[in-house]
Design a protein around this motif. Sequence first.
Motif, PDB file in Angstrom:
ATOM      1  N   PRO A  60       0.849  -1.205   0.000  1.00  0.00           N
ATOM      2  CA  PRO A  60       0.000   0.000   0.000  1.00  0.00           C
ATOM      3  C   PRO A  60       0.883   1.254   0.000  1.00  0.00           C
ATOM      4  O   PRO A  60       1.967   1.243   0.589  1.00  0.00           O
ATOM      5  CB  PRO A  60      -0.775  -0.109   1.315  1.00  0.00           C
ATOM      6  CG  PRO A  60      -0.711  -1.550   1.687  1.00  0.00           C
ATOM      7  CD  PRO A  60       0.597  -2.057   1.152  1.00  0.00           C
ATOM      8  N   PRO A  61       0.445   2.305  -0.661  1.00  0.00           N
ATOM      9  CA  PRO A  61       1.260   3.514  -0.722  1.00  0.00           C
ATOM     10  C   PRO A  61       1.329   4.243   0.626  1.00  0.00           C
ATOM     11  O   PRO A  61       0.429   4.118   1.460  1.00  0.00           O
ATOM     12  CB  PRO A  61       0.549   4.386  -1.760  1.00  0.00           C
ATOM     13  CG  PRO A  61      -0.840   3.867  -1.812  1.00  0.00           C
ATOM     14  CD  PRO A  61      -0.787   2.425  -1.430  1.00  0.00           C
ATOM     15  N   VAL A  62       2.406   4.996   0.806  1.00  0.00           N
ATOM     16  CA  VAL A  62       2.551   5.855   1.979  1.00  0.00           C
ATOM     17  C   VAL A  62       2.020   7.224   1.600  1.00  0.00           C
ATOM     18  O   VAL A  62       2.426   7.801   0.591  1.00  0.00           O
ATOM     19  CB  VAL A  62       4.030   5.983   2.403  1.00  0.00           C
ATOM     20  CG1 VAL A  62       4.182   7.002   3.520  1.00  0.00           C
ATOM     21  CG2 VAL A  62       4.584   4.635   2.811  1.00  0.00           C
ATOM     22  N   ILE A  63       1.078   7.731   2.383  1.00  0.00           N
ATOM     23  CA  ILE A  63       0.540   9.070   2.149  1.00  0.00           C
ATOM     24  C   ILE A  63       0.588   9.845   3.463  1.00  0.00           C
ATOM     25  O   ILE A  63       0.847   9.266   4.523  1.00  0.00           O
ATOM     26  CB  ILE A  63      -0.893   9.049   1.582  1.00  0.00           C
ATOM     27  CG1 ILE A  63      -1.876   8.452   2.576  1.00  0.00           C
ATOM     28  CG2 ILE A  63      -0.935   8.317   0.249  1.00  0.00           C
ATOM     29  CD1 ILE A  63      -3.341   8.609   2.176  1.00  0.00           C
ATOM     30  N   TRP A  64       0.332  11.137   3.375  1.00  0.00           N
ATOM     31  CA  TRP A  64       0.250  11.978   4.564  1.00  0.00           C
ATOM     32  C   TRP A  64      -1.131  12.610   4.598  1.00  0.00           C
ATOM     33  O   TRP A  64      -1.644  13.073   3.589  1.00  0.00           O
ATOM     34  CB  TRP A  64       1.307  13.076   4.526  1.00  0.00           C
ATOM     35  CG  TRP A  64       1.276  13.948   5.736  1.00  0.00           C
ATOM     36  CD1 TRP A  64       1.937  13.732   6.908  1.00  0.00           C
ATOM     37  CD2 TRP A  64       0.524  15.148   5.921  1.00  0.00           C
ATOM     38  NE1 TRP A  64       1.640  14.729   7.804  1.00  0.00           N
ATOM     39  CE2 TRP A  64       0.771  15.616   7.220  1.00  0.00           C
ATOM     40  CE3 TRP A  64      -0.341  15.873   5.114  1.00  0.00           C
ATOM     41  CZ2 TRP A  64       0.202  16.769   7.730  1.00  0.00           C
ATOM     42  CZ3 TRP A  64      -0.911  17.021   5.627  1.00  0.00           C
ATOM     43  CH2 TRP A  64      -0.634  17.461   6.917  1.00  0.00           C
ATOM     44  N   SER A  65      -1.732  12.631   5.775  1.00  0.00           N
ATOM     45  CA  SER A  65      -2.997  13.334   5.967  1.00  0.00           C
ATOM     46  C   SER A  65      -2.933  14.065   7.299  1.00  0.00           C
ATOM     47  O   SER A  65      -2.160  13.688   8.185  1.00  0.00           O
ATOM     48  CB  SER A  65      -4.186  12.362   5.948  1.00  0.00           C
ATOM     49  OG  SER A  65      -4.190  11.551   7.095  1.00  0.00           O
ATOM     50  N   ARG A  66      -3.745  15.108   7.425  1.00  0.00           N
ATOM     51  CA  ARG A  66      -3.770  15.855   8.687  1.00  0.00           C
ATOM     52  C   ARG A  66      -4.196  14.978   9.852  1.00  0.00           C
ATOM     53  O   ARG A  66      -3.707  15.126  10.965  1.00  0.00           O
ATOM     54  CB  ARG A  66      -4.734  17.029   8.579  1.00  0.00           C
ATOM     55  CG  ARG A  66      -4.227  18.143   7.733  1.00  0.00           C
ATOM     56  CD  ARG A  66      -5.235  19.297   7.755  1.00  0.00           C
ATOM     57  NE  ARG A  66      -4.933  20.266   6.734  1.00  0.00           N
ATOM     58  CZ  ARG A  66      -4.287  21.398   6.975  1.00  0.00           C
ATOM     59  NH1 ARG A  66      -3.902  21.685   8.190  1.00  0.00           N
ATOM     60  NH2 ARG A  66      -4.054  22.233   5.993  1.00  0.00           N
TER      61      ARG A  66
END
Length: 137
Positions: A60-66
């Motif tokens: 699964p991809p690494v993402i950033w969220s608040r």
Amino acid sequence: MARRSPTAERHADLIRTALFEVAPADMVLSRLMGACELSRWQTRQGLAMLRDLCAERGWPPVIWSRDMGYHFCASEAELEEWERAWISEKLTQFRRMITGTIGPHLALFPKSVWAGYLSDQMKAIESNLALAARPPH
């Protein structure tokens, strides 16, 4: 395929391990840097390498969220929301390039073949990004 730095791969592995250990805790960049004992630059390089490894290995991809900071994401809805936000940001950058640089270039040099070509290409990209950034109907 581009050459890989063994150091960047090591940093990516440290980040991957840190993300697994704290999942689903809030992992902002400063916490990730501390958990891995890496500098800001090393952490960013490690994240870039980790994203490449995720794509290569089917992770699964690494993402950033608040809400969650950096994390592995396997939610279709969350990925689509993140991708639309990313595309929207790039759309803003393209529009600023068109209005702030290419437009004035054409105003100064209206017969410039390069500026005309670049303007046409950037407007085509802008149009496609605008379509992709739209929320689903």
